[in-house]
Scaffold this motif. Structure first.
Motif, PDB file in Angstrom:
ATOM      1  N   ARG A 151      29.231  36.972  59.073  1.00 29.97           N
ATOM      2  CA  ARG A 151      30.113  36.295  59.392  1.00 29.97           C
ATOM      3  C   ARG A 151      31.230  36.266  58.189  1.00 29.97           C
ATOM      4  NH1 ARG A 151      25.976  33.039  60.814  1.00 29.97           N
ATOM      5  NH2 ARG A 151      26.315  31.622  59.314  1.00 29.97           N
ATOM      6  N   VAL A 152      30.862  36.228  56.894  1.00 32.52           N
ATOM      7  CA  VAL A 152      31.697  36.483  55.811  1.00 32.52           C
ATOM      8  C   VAL A 152      32.642  37.629  55.771  1.00 32.52           C
ATOM      9  CG1 VAL A 152      31.881  36.386  53.302  1.00 32.52           C
ATOM     10  CG2 VAL A 152      30.556  34.590  54.510  1.00 32.52           C
ATOM     11  N   PHE A 153      31.726  38.659  55.946  1.00 31.48           N
ATOM     12  CA  PHE A 153      32.454  40.248  55.890  1.00 31.48           C
ATOM     13  C   PHE A 153      33.416  40.302  57.104  1.00 31.48           C
ATOM     14  CE2 PHE A 153      28.390  42.273  53.499  1.00 31.48           C
ATOM     15  CZ  PHE A 153      28.644  41.281  52.616  1.00 31.48           C
ATOM     16  N   GLY A 154      32.945  39.727  58.309  1.00 31.14           N
ATOM     17  CA  GLY A 154      33.907  39.874  59.250  1.00 31.14           C
ATOM     18  C   GLY A 154      35.038  39.301  59.358  1.00 31.14           C
ATOM     19  N   ALA A 155      35.126  38.073  58.688  1.00 31.49           N
ATOM     20  CA  ALA A 155      36.327  37.230  58.499  1.00 31.49           C
ATOM     21  C   ALA A 155      36.991  37.851  57.299  1.00 31.49           C
ATOM     22  CB  ALA A 155      35.841  35.869  58.252  1.00 31.49           C
ATOM     23  N   GLY A 156      36.561  38.907  56.738  1.00 36.22           N
ATOM     24  CA  GLY A 156      37.780  39.370  55.757  1.00 36.22           C
ATOM     25  C   GLY A 156      37.701  38.671  54.580  1.00 36.22           C
ATOM     26  N   PHE A 157      36.700  37.911  54.180  1.00 35.46           N
ATOM     27  CA  PHE A 157      36.718  37.236  52.929  1.00 35.46           C
ATOM     28  C   PHE A 157      36.931  37.806  51.973  1.00 35.46           C
ATOM     29  CE2 PHE A 157      34.385  34.352  49.939  1.00 35.46           C
ATOM     30  CZ  PHE A 157      34.793  33.243  50.286  1.00 35.46           C
ATOM     31  N   PRO A 158      37.987  37.535  50.831  1.00 42.46           N
ATOM     32  CA  PRO A 158      38.078  38.371  49.746  1.00 42.46           C
ATOM     33  C   PRO A 158      36.774  38.642  48.884  1.00 42.46           C
ATOM     34  CG  PRO A 158      39.717  36.553  49.757  1.00 42.46           C
ATOM     35  CD  PRO A 158      38.627  36.095  50.935  1.00 42.46           C
ATOM     36  N   PRO A 159      36.540  40.091  48.519  1.00 44.15           N
ATOM     37  CA  PRO A 159      35.390  40.182  47.961  1.00 44.15           C
ATOM     38  C   PRO A 159      35.261  39.415  46.632  1.00 44.15           C
ATOM     39  CG  PRO A 159      36.197  42.311  48.731  1.00 44.15           C
ATOM     40  CD  PRO A 159      37.282  40.993  48.945  1.00 44.15           C
ATOM     41  N   ALA A 160      36.032  39.617  45.903  1.00 47.59           N
ATOM     42  CA  ALA A 160      36.033  38.718  44.398  1.00 47.59           C
ATOM     43  C   ALA A 160      35.591  37.208  44.369  1.00 47.59           C
ATOM     44  CB  ALA A 160      37.329  39.184  43.663  1.00 47.59           C
ATOM     45  N   SER A 161      35.870  36.742  45.734  1.00 48.81           N
ATOM     46  CA  SER A 161      35.665  35.375  45.811  1.00 48.81           C
ATOM     47  C   SER A 161      34.024  35.069  46.070  1.00 48.81           C
ATOM     48  CB  SER A 161      36.201  34.747  47.258  1.00 48.81           C
ATOM     49  OG  SER A 161      37.682  34.798  47.070  1.00 48.81           O
ATOM     50  N   LEU A 162      33.261  36.018  46.327  1.00 48.99           N
ATOM     51  CA  LEU A 162      31.800  36.032  46.574  1.00 48.99           C
ATOM     52  C   LEU A 162      31.219  35.786  44.933  1.00 48.99           C
ATOM     53  CD1 LEU A 162      30.560  38.789  48.744  1.00 48.99           C
ATOM     54  CD2 LEU A 162      30.675  36.299  49.061  1.00 48.99           C
ATOM     55  N   GLY A 163      31.861  36.337  43.779  1.00 44.14           N
ATOM     56  CA  GLY A 163      31.444  36.118  42.493  1.00 44.14           C
ATOM     57  C   GLY A 163      31.474  34.659  42.025  1.00 44.14           C
ATOM     58  N   SER A 164      32.820  34.131  42.536  1.00 46.06           N
ATOM     59  CA  SER A 164      33.219  32.816  42.005  1.00 46.06           C
ATOM     60  C   SER A 164      32.454  31.810  42.773  1.00 46.06           C
ATOM     61  CB  SER A 164      34.820  32.680  42.520  1.00 46.06           C
ATOM     62  OG  SER A 164      35.370  33.395  42.024  1.00 46.06           O
ATOM     63  N   MET A 165      32.265  32.288  44.050  1.00 46.70           N
ATOM     64  CA  MET A 165      31.185  31.171  44.774  1.00 46.70           C
ATOM     65  C   MET A 165      29.836  31.158  44.061  1.00 46.70           C
ATOM     66  SD  MET A 165      30.597  30.763  48.854  1.00 46.70           S
ATOM     67  CE  MET A 165      31.193  32.521  49.182  1.00 46.70           C
ATOM     68  N   ARG A 166      29.362  32.128  43.737  1.00 47.59           N
ATOM     69  CA  ARG A 166      28.053  32.646  43.211  1.00 47.59           C
ATOM     70  C   ARG A 166      27.753  31.834  41.971  1.00 47.59           C
ATOM     71  NH1 ARG A 166      27.966  37.929  42.385  1.00 47.59           N
ATOM     72  NH2 ARG A 166      28.626  37.429  40.341  1.00 47.59           N
ATOM     73  N   ASN A 167      28.755  31.722  41.387  1.00 45.51           N
ATOM     74  CA  ASN A 167      28.774  31.425  39.734  1.00 45.51           C
ATOM     75  C   ASN A 167      28.647  29.751  40.047  1.00 45.51           C
ATOM     76  OD1 ASN A 167      28.672  34.042  38.739  1.00 45.51           O
ATOM     77  ND2 ASN A 167      30.937  33.721  38.210  1.00 45.51           N
ATOM     78  N   GLU A 168      29.564  29.325  40.965  1.00 45.62           N
ATOM     79  CA  GLU A 168      29.743  27.551  41.207  1.00 45.62           C
ATOM     80  C   GLU A 168      28.209  27.321  41.688  1.00 45.62           C
ATOM     81  OE1 GLU A 168      33.015  26.249  43.674  1.00 45.62           O
ATOM     82  OE2 GLU A 168      34.185  27.640  42.601  1.00 45.62           O
ATOM     83  N   LEU A 169      27.439  28.142  42.466  1.00 47.34           N
ATOM     84  CA  LEU A 169      26.243  27.588  43.093  1.00 47.34           C
ATOM     85  C   LEU A 169      25.092  27.675  42.175  1.00 47.34           C
ATOM     86  CD1 LEU A 169      26.678  28.923  46.894  1.00 47.34           C
ATOM     87  CD2 LEU A 169      26.941  26.545  45.977  1.00 47.34           C
ATOM     88  N   HIS A 170      25.351  28.671  41.290  1.00 44.84           N
ATOM     89  CA  HIS A 170      23.956  29.070  40.388  1.00 44.84           C
ATOM     90  C   HIS A 170      23.506  27.903  39.531  1.00 44.84           C
ATOM     91  CE1 HIS A 170      21.171  31.809  38.841  1.00 44.84           C
ATOM     92  NE2 HIS A 170      21.464  31.386  37.396  1.00 44.84           N
TER      93      HIS A 170
END
Length: 160
Positions: A122-141
Motif C-alpha cells: 500500500r505504501v509503495f503503491g501510494a507513492g510514499f517518498p522513499p526517504a520518509s521510510l527512514g524517518s518513520m523507522r527512526n521514530e518507531l525504533h
C-alpha cells in the motif's frame, strides 16, 4: 527423523542480531549460530522483525552493505516472508524500486497474509517518498525497543 527447531528468546534474537551487525560492520567473522538465531528471531517474531528495521538502519548506511547482510542471513537461515518484507523496505528507501517489489512479491509468495508486506504494498503503491521510510523507522525504533523489554524470556514463537 526431523530435528525440532529450538527457538530463541526475543532477547537472544535481539542480541544475536546486534552482534552480527557489529561484526559485519567491522568486517569480522560472524558465528553461524548467531546468524541462525538472528534469522529465527526476524522470521518468527513481529517484534524482532520490527526491531531489525531499526537496528539494520542504524548500523548499516549503505544499501550494498544492507543487501549483503540480508543475503548472508537468507543464505544461512533460509527463506522468510518477514526478512523479505524488511529487505523490500530498505530497497525502496534506497530507491531500488524494482528490487523492492521483487522482495515484496517474494514475501507475499511465502506468506500471503504477511502484515508488513501488505502494508508496504500500500505504501509503495501510494507513492510514499522513499526517504520518509527512514524517518518513520527512526521514530518507531525506541517504541519497538520498549515493547521488547516486555518479552524478555519469551521464545519468539510464543507470541505469534
Amino acid at each position: 527423523m526431523k530435528q525440532e527447531t529450538k527457538y530463541p528468546t526475543h532477547l537472544e534474537a535481539k542480541n544475536s542480531l546486534d552482534l552480527c551487525l557489529e561484526l559485519f560492520n567491522d568486517s569480522k567473522t560472524m558465528n553461524e549460530a548467531d546468524i541462525k538465531t538472528a534469522f529465527l528471531g526476524i522470521s518468527n517474531s513481529v517484534q524482532i522483525r520490527d526491531y531489525s528495521l531499526g537496528a539494520v538502519g542504524f548500523a548499516l548506511n549503505d544499501y550494498q552493505d544492507i543487501n549483503r547482510f540480508f543475503t548472508l542471513l537468507s543464505a544461512i537461515g533460509g527463506e522468510s516472508a518477514h526478512l523479505e518484507a524488511v529487505w523490500s523496505a530498505f530497497a525502496y528507501e534506497f530507491e531500488n524500486r524494482e528490487e523492492a517489489y521483487s522482495h515484496l512479491n517474494k514475501a507475499k509468495e511465502l506468506d500471503p497474509a504477511n502484515s508488513l508486506a501488505g502494508l508496504l504494498f500500500r505504501v509503495f503503491g501510494a507513492g510514499f517518498p522513499p526517504a520518509s521510510l527512514g524517518s518513520m523507522r527512526n521514530e518507531l525504533h525506541p517504541r519497538v525497543l520498549e515493547g521488547l523489554a516486555d518479552l524478555e524470556g519469551v521464545a519468539v514463537r510464543e507470541n505469534i
